[in-house]
Design an enzyme around this catalytic site. Structure first.
Site, PDB file in Angstrom:
ATOM      1  N   SER A 129       0.858  -1.270   0.103  1.00 17.83           N
ATOM      2  CA  SER A 129      -0.003   0.023  -0.005  1.00 17.83           C
ATOM      3  C   SER A 129       0.762   1.389   0.001  1.00 17.83           C
ATOM      4  O   SER A 129       1.876   1.168   0.449  1.00 17.83           O
ATOM      5  CB  SER A 129      -0.790   0.049   1.428  1.00 17.83           C
ATOM      6  OG  SER A 129      -1.581   1.347   1.246  1.00 17.83           O
ATOM      7  N   LYS A 183      -4.239  -6.827   3.854  1.00 22.29           N
ATOM      8  CA  LYS A 183      -4.458  -5.767   2.619  1.00 22.29           C
ATOM      9  C   LYS A 183      -5.899  -5.595   2.219  1.00 22.29           C
ATOM     10  O   LYS A 183      -6.167  -4.241   2.117  1.00 22.29           O
ATOM     11  CB  LYS A 183      -3.363  -6.247   1.586  1.00 22.29           C
ATOM     12  CG  LYS A 183      -3.287  -5.092   0.298  1.00 22.29           C
ATOM     13  CD  LYS A 183      -2.871  -3.883   0.802  1.00 22.29           C
ATOM     14  CE  LYS A 183      -2.579  -2.735  -0.419  1.00 22.29           C
ATOM     15  NZ  LYS A 183      -3.750  -2.677  -1.343  1.00 22.29           N
ATOM     16  N   HIS A 186      -7.236  -3.368   4.989  1.00 18.18           N
ATOM     17  CA  HIS A 186      -6.787  -2.190   4.871  1.00 18.18           C
ATOM     18  C   HIS A 186      -7.371  -1.187   3.907  1.00 18.18           C
ATOM     19  O   HIS A 186      -7.882  -0.045   4.097  1.00 18.18           O
ATOM     20  CB  HIS A 186      -5.310  -2.202   4.617  1.00 18.18           C
ATOM     21  CG  HIS A 186      -4.683  -1.128   4.017  1.00 18.18           C
ATOM     22  ND1 HIS A 186      -4.955  -0.539   2.846  1.00 18.18           N
ATOM     23  CD2 HIS A 186      -3.696  -0.077   4.730  1.00 18.18           C
ATOM     24  CE1 HIS A 186      -4.143   0.701   2.695  1.00 18.18           C
ATOM     25  NE2 HIS A 186      -3.517   0.822   3.702  1.00 18.18           N
ATOM     26  N   ASN A 187      -7.691  -1.801   2.771  1.00 16.33           N
ATOM     27  CA  ASN A 187      -8.424  -1.074   1.705  1.00 16.33           C
ATOM     28  C   ASN A 187     -10.042  -0.954   2.001  1.00 16.33           C
ATOM     29  O   ASN A 187     -10.372   0.297   1.680  1.00 16.33           O
ATOM     30  CB  ASN A 187      -8.411  -1.859   0.363  1.00 16.33           C
ATOM     31  CG  ASN A 187      -6.979  -1.837  -0.152  1.00 16.33           C
ATOM     32  OD1 ASN A 187      -5.882  -1.516   0.341  1.00 16.33           O
ATOM     33  ND2 ASN A 187      -6.874  -2.344  -1.547  1.00 16.33           N
ATOM     34  N   GLU A 190      -9.700   2.034   4.359  1.00 14.48           N
ATOM     35  CA  GLU A 190      -9.414   3.096   3.378  1.00 14.48           C
ATOM     36  C   GLU A 190     -10.967   3.829   2.645  1.00 14.48           C
ATOM     37  O   GLU A 190     -11.059   4.764   2.741  1.00 14.48           O
ATOM     38  CB  GLU A 190      -8.560   2.679   2.335  1.00 14.48           C
ATOM     39  CG  GLU A 190      -8.129   3.668   1.269  1.00 14.48           C
ATOM     40  CD  GLU A 190      -7.351   3.171   0.287  1.00 14.48           C
ATOM     41  OE1 GLU A 190      -7.607   3.272  -0.979  1.00 14.48           O
ATOM     42  OE2 GLU A 190      -6.201   2.485   0.496  1.00 14.48           O
TER      43      GLU A 190
END
Length: 473
Positions: A129, A183, A186-187, A190
């Site tokens: 990222s 990940k 995480h997105n 986001e």
């Protein structure tokens, strides 16, 4: 023949910038791109005078690497990854390592890790990222897969990662698809962060009538306090950017948001696991709703127009302070839900995730880097078995301090016809999660009434189920 320490396949924006980052950290590279023109432009351009071996076949790439070979794939996720792996396999030896640095879906990484293990090849699924800038100067990297590969790739990956207080934003996440799963979450966070900030912008612009200069100042001030983060920082920059005609550029950008699927994957995973990821789900829905531009224009003409209000002085200051508090509290809920999902997945898949390490990994380089990730790390350092961030003292105090402003902001938004689904869903989650009793008893009664699904009783031990003949004949 000259040999390189790492191979890299894929010279798109991320691939090129990661290659330059690796070269800055004393790696020697063998590179391959299916479009030979890209390879030539790279070695005669930014990589000129660097130790780079340009390769024009997989055989040439593999032959150019020291053993055990390490090959980083920076290509489109999905079937292209499988196709490249299939072509590489006959050329590799036991103990060679393939690293997938794309946004692969974690079930694919689970499958690839196991399949390649059976063939003697070590596979790493590494979530990366930070976008173009992060790839070039230090991303957050979330490696998972075959743990036997970690000692071989640790130094290289940690050297190119972002550094915070001397610690690399790259830590081993776990077996199988753990790295790409983290990940993915995480997105998803986001998505939630971006939606919350977008709602705050709309509240200021349409609800309070602030101009772009004023909003730039507000976001810049917020970035100096508890909301300090990359996304708040770039939002302030966006507010101050003008088009060629001198008008705010943001006014010229069509309000239809794109997405690449990772937020959707996060929401789907939450649904499959029964984790109430309400805020991130609303962020995904908001992007989907934004795409209905033609329909939105039609329906906007069928209902009373929305009015902008402008307030001055103390009322304006108090409203902006409440908005700031609401944004902070809702952001805490976004991370709370994300960590709840990772905890559930860790238990389900046996990953034994280290949540403090994950927070450490996200503190620099990545899109969601923010000041309070230190507080998340500290929470899990104090109690690695922490059930939920809302049970940590720091976050208890933070939510209690912000709660009044949060409620006022949602009330104001509803009153002024400002759509704030992420703010509201976060508050609804908080109210339900902190309620000793909810309305679900009625749901259970309804389910038993029409489907004889049974229910538990508050005056009987858990695990005993009852059914009522609701219709008296």
């Amino acid at each position: 023949m000259q040999q390189a320490s790492m191979g890299l396949i894929g010279l798109g924006v991320m691939g090129q910038n990661l290659a330059l980052n690796l070269l800055d950290h004393d790696a020697s590279l063998a590179i391959y791109n299916r479009n030979q023109k890209n390879t030539q432009e790279f070695i005669t351009g930014e990589a000129k005078d660097k130790i780079v071996i340009a390769c024009y076949s997989y055989q040439e790439l593999v032959s150019s690497l020291v053993s055990p070979r390490k090959i980083l794939l920076m290509i489109t996720a999905g079937s292209p990854v499988d196709s490249v792996i299939e072509e590489l396999l006959p050329l590799l030896d036991d103990g060679d390592i393939i690293i997938d640095g794309g946004n692969s879906h974690y079930p694919d990484t689970v499958r690839r890790t196991q399949t390649l293990k059976e063939k003697g090849i070590l596979f790493v699924g590494a979530g990366i990222s930070g976008g173009e800038e992060g790839a070039r100067f230090g991303p957050a990297i979330m490696p998972g897969g075959n743990a036997a590969a970690w000692p071989e790739v640790k130094q290289c990956l940690q050297s190119i990662a972002a550094q915070v207080n001397g610690e690399p934003c790259c830590q081993w996440i776990g077996e199988g698809g753990a790295g790409h799963y983290v990940k993915m979450v995480h997105n998803g966070i986001e998505y939630g962060d971006m939606q919350l900030i977008a709602e705050a912008y709309q509240f200021m612009h349409e609800g309070l009538g602030l101009d772009y200069g004023q909003m730039k100042w507000v976001f810049s001030q917020w970035n100096k306090g508890v909301l300090s983060s990359y996304l708040i920082e770039i939002t302030a920059d966006i507010m101050g950017t003008k088009d060629e005609d001198g008008e705010p550029l943001l006014e010229k950008i069509l309000d239809t948001a794109g997405q690449k699927g990772t937020g959707l994957w996060t929401a789907v995973s939450a649904l499959e696991q029964g984790v109430p990821l309400t805020l991130i789900g609303e962020a995904v829905y908001a992007r989907q709703l934004s795409a209905l531009k033609t329909s939105r224009i039609k329906t906007s003409k069928l209902y009373p127009p929305k009015k902008a209000f402008r307030f001055e002085g103390k009322y304006m200051d108090a409203t902006l302070a409440a908005l700031r508090d609401g944004l902070y509290a809702a952001k805490i809920i976004s991370y709370t839900q994300g960590f709840m999902l990772m905890q559930n997945a860790s238990n389900k898949y046996g990953w034994n995730l280290d949540y403090g390490n994950i927070a450490l990994t996200w503190r620099g380089g990545c899109i969601i880097r923010s000041a309070f990730l230190d507080n998340i790390k500290q929470a899990y350092d104090k109690n690695p078995q922490l059930e939920n961030l809302l049970m940590d003292e720091f976050f208890i105090n933070a939510i209690n301090s912000a709660l009044s402003g949060w409620r006022k902001t949602v009330q104001e938004g509803v009153g002024r016809a400002i759509s704030m689904p992420a703010f509201a869903s976060a508050l609804n989650f908080f109210d339900a999660y902190t309620s000793k009793r909810t309305s679900a008893n009625l749901l259970q009664a309804q389910r038993d009434y029409f489907g004889a699904h049974t229910y538990e009783r508050v005056d009987q031990p858990r695990g005993e189920f009852f059914h009522t003949q609701w219709i008296q004949k």
